[in-house]
Design a protein around this motif. Structure first.
Motif, PDB file in Angstrom:
ATOM      1  N   PRO A 138       0.819  -1.225   0.000  1.00 27.03           N
ATOM      2  CA  PRO A 138       0.000   0.000   0.000  1.00 27.03           C
ATOM      3  C   PRO A 138       0.850   1.272   0.000  1.00 27.03           C
ATOM      4  O   PRO A 138       0.553   2.233  -0.716  1.00 27.03           O
ATOM      5  N   ARG A 139       1.925   1.272   0.757  1.00 27.67           N
ATOM      6  CA  ARG A 139       2.813   2.448   0.797  1.00 27.67           C
ATOM      7  C   ARG A 139       3.498   2.642  -0.558  1.00 27.67           C
ATOM      8  O   ARG A 139       3.572   3.755  -1.079  1.00 27.67           O
ATOM      9  N   PHE A 140       3.988   1.542  -1.155  1.00 23.03           N
ATOM     10  CA  PHE A 140       4.647   1.597  -2.462  1.00 23.03           C
ATOM     11  C   PHE A 140       3.703   2.171  -3.519  1.00 23.03           C
ATOM     12  O   PHE A 140       4.069   3.068  -4.275  1.00 23.03           O
ATOM     13  N   LEU A 141       2.469   1.670  -3.564  1.00 24.60           N
ATOM     14  CA  LEU A 141       1.523   2.150  -4.574  1.00 24.60           C
ATOM     15  C   LEU A 141       1.083   3.584  -4.276  1.00 24.60           C
ATOM     16  O   LEU A 141       0.847   4.361  -5.198  1.00 24.60           O
ATOM     17  N   GLY A 142       1.016   3.942  -3.013  1.00 28.36           N
ATOM     18  CA  GLY A 142       0.715   5.331  -2.657  1.00 28.36           C
ATOM     19  C   GLY A 142       1.804   6.272  -3.164  1.00 28.36           C
ATOM     20  O   GLY A 142       1.513   7.358  -3.672  1.00 28.36           O
ATOM     21  N   GLU A 143       3.060   5.853  -3.047  1.00 27.05           N
ATOM     22  CA  GLU A 143       4.177   6.656  -3.545  1.00 27.05           C
ATOM     23  C   GLU A 143       4.126   6.818  -5.061  1.00 27.05           C
ATOM     24  O   GLU A 143       4.641   7.788  -5.606  1.00 27.05           O
ATOM     25  N   GLN A 144       3.479   5.859  -5.750  1.00 24.67           N
ATOM     26  CA  GLN A 144       3.342   5.921  -7.212  1.00 24.67           C
ATOM     27  C   GLN A 144       2.135   6.750  -7.633  1.00 24.67           C
ATOM     28  O   GLN A 144       1.832   6.851  -8.813  1.00 24.67           O
ATOM     29  N   LYS A 145       1.417   7.308  -6.651  1.00 22.07           N
ATOM     30  CA  LYS A 145       0.218   8.146  -6.905  1.00 22.07           C
ATOM     31  C   LYS A 145      -0.932   7.351  -7.531  1.00 22.07           C
ATOM     32  O   LYS A 145      -1.713   7.878  -8.322  1.00 22.07           O
ATOM     33  N   ILE A 146      -1.028   6.069  -7.156  1.00 24.73           N
ATOM     34  CA  ILE A 146      -2.122   5.224  -7.630  1.00 24.73           C
ATOM     35  C   ILE A 146      -3.427   5.737  -7.014  1.00 24.73           C
ATOM     36  O   ILE A 146      -3.477   6.089  -5.837  1.00 24.73           O
ATOM     37  N   THR A 147      -4.497   5.769  -7.805  1.00 30.42           N
ATOM     38  CA  THR A 147      -5.803   6.187  -7.285  1.00 30.42           C
ATOM     39  C   THR A 147      -6.717   4.992  -7.017  1.00 30.42           C
ATOM     40  O   THR A 147      -7.614   5.079  -6.179  1.00 30.42           O
TER      41      THR A 147
END
Length: 121
Positions: free
Chosen positions: A52-61
């Motif tokens: 979740p943190r990794f995808l948050g850093e990628q600006k995933i919506t």
């Protein structure tokens, strides 16, 4: 409206039914319902809270997957990432259904007991 959608996959074509078991994420950038770019990202090793943190850093919506644990769902919500569960099969078909507003989350969460990975669908 711009969205950045992540699909877990092991073959670049189909949704991996448990997001923590994927070798890659297919990332699709969309604007007004049309794909404007796509890429594949290799995730860091799967450990609680990392993806979740990794995808948050990628600006995933939005993440579209088969199932995941309740803790992961909550961590995605903290990152303000929408979670759609219950997806199977073709990434393209799931994406098109989602962009048409017809893909609804089944709410299936996975439970993990002593190393087992059983999803309750």
């Amino acid at each position: 409206m711009e969205l950045k959608i992540a699909f877990p996959t092991n073959d670049r074509l189909n949704v991996e039914e448990h997001f923590g078991h994927c070798s890659e994420f297919k990332i699709l950038n969309t604007k007004d319902g049309k794909v404007i770019s796509e890429e594949f990202l290799t995730p860091p090793p799967h450990e609680p809270g990392v993806l979740p943190r990794f995808l948050g850093e990628q600006k995933i919506t939005t993440i579209i997957t088969g199932g995941m644990g309740a803790m992961a769902i909550n961590l995605f919500k903290v990152q303000e990432i929408d979670v759609i569960l219950g997806a199977t099969g073709s990434i393209t078909e799931n994406l098109n259904t989602f962009l048409d507003g017809q893909l609804a989350s089944t709410g299936s969460a996975c439970s993990h007991h002593h190393g087992d990975h059983d999803c309750n669908h």
